[in-house]
Design a protein around this motif. Sequence first.
Motif, PDB file in Angstrom:
ATOM      1  N   VAL A  31       7.558 -41.436 -10.160  1.00 32.55           N
ATOM      2  CA  VAL A  31       7.683 -40.008 -10.473  1.00 32.55           C
ATOM      3  C   VAL A  31       7.910 -39.799 -11.958  1.00 32.55           C
ATOM      4  CG1 VAL A  31       9.147 -37.975 -10.156  1.00 32.55           C
ATOM      5  CG2 VAL A  31       8.478 -39.345  -8.177  1.00 32.55           C
ATOM      6  N   ALA A  32       8.832 -40.567 -12.545  1.00 30.59           N
ATOM      7  CA  ALA A  32       9.161 -40.415 -13.968  1.00 30.59           C
ATOM      8  C   ALA A  32       7.941 -40.675 -14.842  1.00 30.59           C
ATOM      9  CB  ALA A  32      10.303 -41.354 -14.340  1.00 30.59           C
ATOM     10  N   SER A  33       7.238 -41.760 -14.566  1.00 31.48           N
ATOM     11  CA  SER A  33       6.088 -42.134 -15.385  1.00 31.48           C
ATOM     12  C   SER A  33       4.946 -41.135 -15.263  1.00 31.48           C
ATOM     13  CB  SER A  33       5.598 -43.530 -14.977  1.00 31.48           C
ATOM     14  OG  SER A  33       4.376 -43.842 -15.603  1.00 31.48           O
ATOM     15  N   GLU A  34       4.576 -40.787 -14.028  1.00 29.61           N
ATOM     16  CA  GLU A  34       3.415 -39.929 -13.810  1.00 29.61           C
ATOM     17  C   GLU A  34       3.655 -38.481 -14.223  1.00 29.61           C
ATOM     18  OE1 GLU A  34       0.211 -40.792 -12.929  1.00 29.61           O
ATOM     19  OE2 GLU A  34       1.151 -42.678 -13.504  1.00 29.61           O
ATOM     20  N   THR A  35       4.883 -38.014 -14.067  1.00 27.34           N
ATOM     21  CA  THR A  35       5.195 -36.652 -14.504  1.00 27.34           C
ATOM     22  C   THR A  35       5.137 -36.558 -16.019  1.00 27.34           C
ATOM     23  OG1 THR A  35       6.706 -36.465 -12.621  1.00 27.34           O
ATOM     24  CG2 THR A  35       6.839 -34.747 -14.273  1.00 27.34           C
ATOM     25  N   VAL A  95       0.874 -33.015 -11.119  1.00 26.04           N
ATOM     26  CA  VAL A  95       0.572 -31.583 -11.205  1.00 26.04           C
ATOM     27  C   VAL A  95       1.785 -30.817 -11.734  1.00 26.04           C
ATOM     28  CG1 VAL A  95       0.002 -29.521  -9.880  1.00 26.04           C
ATOM     29  CG2 VAL A  95      -1.197 -31.658  -9.415  1.00 26.04           C
ATOM     30  N   ILE A  96       2.978 -31.183 -11.256  1.00 22.67           N
ATOM     31  CA  ILE A  96       4.203 -30.531 -11.746  1.00 22.67           C
ATOM     32  C   ILE A  96       4.335 -30.736 -13.256  1.00 22.67           C
ATOM     33  CG2 ILE A  96       6.736 -30.588 -11.692  1.00 22.67           C
ATOM     34  CD1 ILE A  96       6.533 -31.295  -8.717  1.00 22.67           C
ATOM     35  N   GLY A  97       4.168 -31.985 -13.696  1.00 22.38           N
ATOM     36  CA  GLY A  97       4.247 -32.274 -15.128  1.00 22.38           C
ATOM     37  C   GLY A  97       3.173 -31.551 -15.909  1.00 22.38           C
ATOM     38  N   GLY A  98       1.958 -31.518 -15.356  1.00 21.65           N
ATOM     39  CA  GLY A  98       0.863 -30.820 -16.025  1.00 21.65           C
ATOM     40  C   GLY A  98       1.124 -29.338 -16.177  1.00 21.65           C
TER      41      GLY A  98
END
Length: 495
Positions: free
Chosen positions: A286-290, A103-106
């Motif tokens: 975290v790195a991959s999903e963000t 969600v943060i990355g999105g």
Amino acid sequence: NIELLLMVALGTFLGIYVGAIPGISVTMAVALLLSLTYTWDLLPALALIIGIYTGGVYGASRAAILLNIPGGPSAVATTFDGYPIAQRGEAGQAMGLATITSVIGGMVGVLFLAFATPFFSQLALHFSHRDYFLLAFMGLLLVGSLSKGSFIKSVFAAFFGIIIGLVGLDSITAEPRLTFGLLDLQRGFNIIIVILGLFGFSEVLYQLSKSFSFTVVNKVGKIIPTLTFIIRFLPISLQSSLIGVLSGVLPGVGGEIAALFSYDQAKKTVKKPTRPFGEGAYEGVVASETANSAAIGGALIPMLTLGIPGDAVTAVIIGAFVIHGLNPGPLMMTDSPDLVWVITGSLFLSNIFLLIFGFMGIKAFQKIVTIKKGILLPIITVLTILGAYSINNSFTDIYWRIGFGFVGYLFKIFGFSVGPLVLGVVLGPLIDKSLRASLIASQHNIGEFLLGFITSPISLTLLLIILFVFLSGTYPYKKAKSFIKLKFKSIVKNS
């Protein structure tokens, strides 16, 4: 508009579960959806598609964490640490953290889509074929970070992956290449088939070879991470978001390369990970999903402003525009600003729904890790068979899936990492096409071709980055770095 809101909610919900099914990629889901919605009004169709897009990219992490099978290419890097975390009985925590960081990355992707579209579209416009070649070559340097053992083995795996990626019709001349006269090889190997075999069927074979005990003993643990736990990973989330957006805005790069770049950067910058990378580091998830979620907003930028798809999904979305008589490009920002803001608003809302549905669905996915292996492994086998067959409705793809499964199994037995192999399959065609297109543009004049790497500011910058990345892995660089650090500490202490 209530209708658009409901379409976004429905799309996000469906996307999470579709993305979690190995073999059913987000691109495939959006393409099927397009065939069902071409008679709809454009705005509801776009809202539903954006929801599927967002939910599908995130949903791929579920199978990656629980089964070590990425639901899609963008979740390949998630398997490196997500599955080891699940084996430690912390699958719920990993999925909860993946939900929040996605969600943060999105949301970072939404901000860039809304406010930085003109700048990034101009930047992407100046990238030449030579620059894409350098970018793809830079990606190959990731093999050192993706390897869990010997660097030489990882280099071998990467180049083996490049050969696999080049099988099929030549991208420029359309001549058969590495097909050995077989018609079935002319279309090449679909990346989903490769992933299903290397990650899915190989895992079944590996589990069967280890023991015949089918009881899964790992516990899921708590789901919702504490605020302190989330804040701890906020810096890496923001860093990965920027990498994701920048990767997404470059046409053809996509979420899978964004996730791999981000994972590599995290491995280099995180000094004290929760665990070593590749052994269950939360920073890897975290790195991959963000990054792959942030890449969604980035990929929409060149689509809207240049009419160039940022990835495979946006290429399908362009098809939706064409069906409705619209041509994405520079004039769309002025002629149809409502469409641009509907897409931006849909992306924002889909991330809100992702937060809600993501946590709601974890309870159902938890039960997967408690299924006995005697039931789970046949289910995985059937899913990979159905996924392989559904791509082209071809039994040949099932045979290739079995073949890649045995390759992945042998890789695991002999200590090779399959990550570099997948990276080679993804980057091989891009390297080939970009290099040859650049040579054609320079009329096969080698001097002019090489000179372009120096005279172009973008090419020169990328070349310097590649040289730095390459040298940073050598012994003299590490020795010099340690010497400078000691000298600096000595100066500070004496002063």
